[in-house]
Scaffold this motif. Sequence first.
Motif, PDB file in Angstrom:
ATOM      1  N   PRO A 231       6.114  -2.360  10.404  1.00 29.25           N
ATOM      2  CA  PRO A 231       5.200  -2.406   9.256  1.00 29.25           C
ATOM      3  C   PRO A 231       5.920  -2.874   7.993  1.00 29.25           C
ATOM      4  CG  PRO A 231       5.914  -0.160   9.635  1.00 29.25           C
ATOM      5  CD  PRO A 231       6.526  -0.988  10.734  1.00 29.25           C
ATOM      6  N   THR A 232       5.192  -3.571   7.162  1.00 30.35           N
ATOM      7  CA  THR A 232       5.656  -3.953   5.830  1.00 30.35           C
ATOM      8  C   THR A 232       4.757  -3.265   4.818  1.00 30.35           C
ATOM      9  OG1 THR A 232       6.440  -6.116   6.596  1.00 30.35           O
ATOM     10  CG2 THR A 232       6.048  -5.863   4.236  1.00 30.35           C
ATOM     11  N   GLU A 233       5.337  -2.455   3.942  1.00 31.30           N
ATOM     12  CA  GLU A 233       4.566  -1.682   2.966  1.00 31.30           C
ATOM     13  C   GLU A 233       4.560  -2.401   1.619  1.00 31.30           C
ATOM     14  OE1 GLU A 233       2.912   1.177   3.207  1.00 31.30           O
ATOM     15  OE2 GLU A 233       3.446   1.822   5.238  1.00 31.30           O
ATOM     16  N   LEU A 234       3.360  -2.496   1.017  1.00 34.17           N
ATOM     17  CA  LEU A 234       3.219  -3.171  -0.269  1.00 34.17           C
ATOM     18  C   LEU A 234       2.349  -2.353  -1.210  1.00 34.17           C
ATOM     19  CD1 LEU A 234       2.361  -6.829   0.837  1.00 34.17           C
ATOM     20  CD2 LEU A 234       4.589  -5.996   0.080  1.00 34.17           C
ATOM     21  N   THR A 235       2.648  -2.430  -2.490  1.00 26.60           N
ATOM     22  CA  THR A 235       1.727  -2.002  -3.538  1.00 26.60           C
ATOM     23  C   THR A 235       1.411  -3.235  -4.371  1.00 26.60           C
ATOM     24  OG1 THR A 235       2.611   0.249  -3.634  1.00 26.60           O
ATOM     25  CG2 THR A 235       1.359  -0.529  -5.541  1.00 26.60           C
ATOM     26  N   ILE A 236       0.145  -3.546  -4.491  1.00 31.68           N
ATOM     27  CA  ILE A 236      -0.297  -4.756  -5.190  1.00 31.68           C
ATOM     28  C   ILE A 236      -1.058  -4.346  -6.436  1.00 31.68           C
ATOM     29  CG2 ILE A 236      -1.623  -6.896  -5.013  1.00 31.68           C
ATOM     30  CD1 ILE A 236      -1.396  -6.572  -1.947  1.00 31.68           C
ATOM     31  N   GLU A 237      -0.579  -4.737  -7.586  1.00 29.53           N
ATOM     32  CA  GLU A 237      -1.251  -4.397  -8.836  1.00 29.53           C
ATOM     33  C   GLU A 237      -2.075  -5.575  -9.330  1.00 29.53           C
ATOM     34  OE1 GLU A 237      -0.462  -2.649 -13.336  1.00 29.53           O
ATOM     35  OE2 GLU A 237       1.236  -2.987 -11.979  1.00 29.53           O
ATOM     36  N   LEU A 238      -3.369  -5.358  -9.504  1.00 30.12           N
ATOM     37  CA  LEU A 238      -4.248  -6.357 -10.073  1.00 30.12           C
ATOM     38  C   LEU A 238      -4.206  -6.280 -11.584  1.00 30.12           C
ATOM     39  CD1 LEU A 238      -7.367  -6.022  -7.738  1.00 30.12           C
ATOM     40  CD2 LEU A 238      -5.500  -7.679  -7.579  1.00 30.12           C
ATOM     41  N   MET A 239      -4.299  -7.431 -12.221  1.00 36.20           N
ATOM     42  CA  MET A 239      -4.268  -7.521 -13.678  1.00 36.20           C
ATOM     43  C   MET A 239      -5.501  -8.259 -14.164  1.00 36.20           C
ATOM     44  SD  MET A 239      -1.282  -6.225 -14.671  1.00 36.20           S
ATOM     45  CE  MET A 239       0.413  -5.959 -14.066  1.00 36.20           C
ATOM     46  N   LYS A 240      -6.111  -7.769 -15.237  1.00 33.32           N
ATOM     47  CA  LYS A 240      -7.231  -8.487 -15.822  1.00 33.32           C
ATOM     48  C   LYS A 240      -6.745  -9.799 -16.423  1.00 33.32           C
ATOM     49  CE  LYS A 240     -10.920  -8.250 -19.226  1.00 33.32           C
ATOM     50  NZ  LYS A 240     -11.489  -7.523 -20.384  1.00 33.32           N
ATOM     51  N   GLN A 241      -7.488 -10.864 -16.160  1.00 29.80           N
ATOM     52  CA  GLN A 241      -7.106 -12.184 -16.669  1.00 29.80           C
ATOM     53  C   GLN A 241      -7.304 -12.269 -18.172  1.00 29.80           C
ATOM     54  OE1 GLN A 241      -9.487 -14.810 -14.218  1.00 29.80           O
ATOM     55  NE2 GLN A 241      -7.751 -15.185 -12.852  1.00 29.80           N
TER      56      GLN A 241
END
Length: 241
Positions: A231-241
């Motif tokens: 497994p590859t673990e990720l945390t992805i943070e979205l940013m308002k444009q």
Amino acid sequence: MKAINSVVVASAIVSAISGVPARAYEEGPVPQGGTIQGKVIFNGEVQTRKIIPNKDLDVCDGPREEPLIDVGPDKGVENAVVYLAQVAKGKAWPAQAGQAKTPELVNHNCRFEPKVQVIRAGPLVVVNSDPMLHNTHGYYGKRTAFNMALPNQGQRIPTELTRAGTVRIDCDAHGWMEGWIYVVDNPYYAIAGADGKFSITDVPPGNYTLVAIQSLTGPVQQSVTVAAGKPTELTIELMKQ
């Protein structure tokens, strides 16, 4: 992780704005496939839009405030789409594996159900479950993908989305309705759950570009390496444009 504009991501995921013909994807065995799993988060202020229906009030929900992004108490983003760009070969599509039927977009109580979905380029059925007219209109960017009147309850109209990309859906009769269909050219995608968590399985070992997208924030991308059988673990943070 790097935030980028829609045009750049569009080329990475086969022109998500204008749409281009879906390229061929080759299905095959994936020995020692890995898994990409993790969580999509948003730390910004959750904005809302005020909806005041002005017609068909016996069917449509009443006035309300709707969040532009669904964020849980632990910052997880529900209905964010996570997708691997430009994968030429790998696992079977869900339909070929007997796990899916022709996707549907349902007009129900003046909402689109599902609000967000990911589909393979190809057929879609638009359904009206309400006892009045809906005019369901889909767009690649500003270009119409389909535009259909559904005056009758229970009406079903088939259409085709033959190009990979982002399709925004609205209703010309009920202007507050909005939905999103992400048309993809490979089966390596997931929709984050209510807690923001996602999982993409049976990924051939290698290096990839992962795209995460939500209608308020737009897309972000990052590089990811998948090791055989791990497994590859990720945390992805979205940013308002």
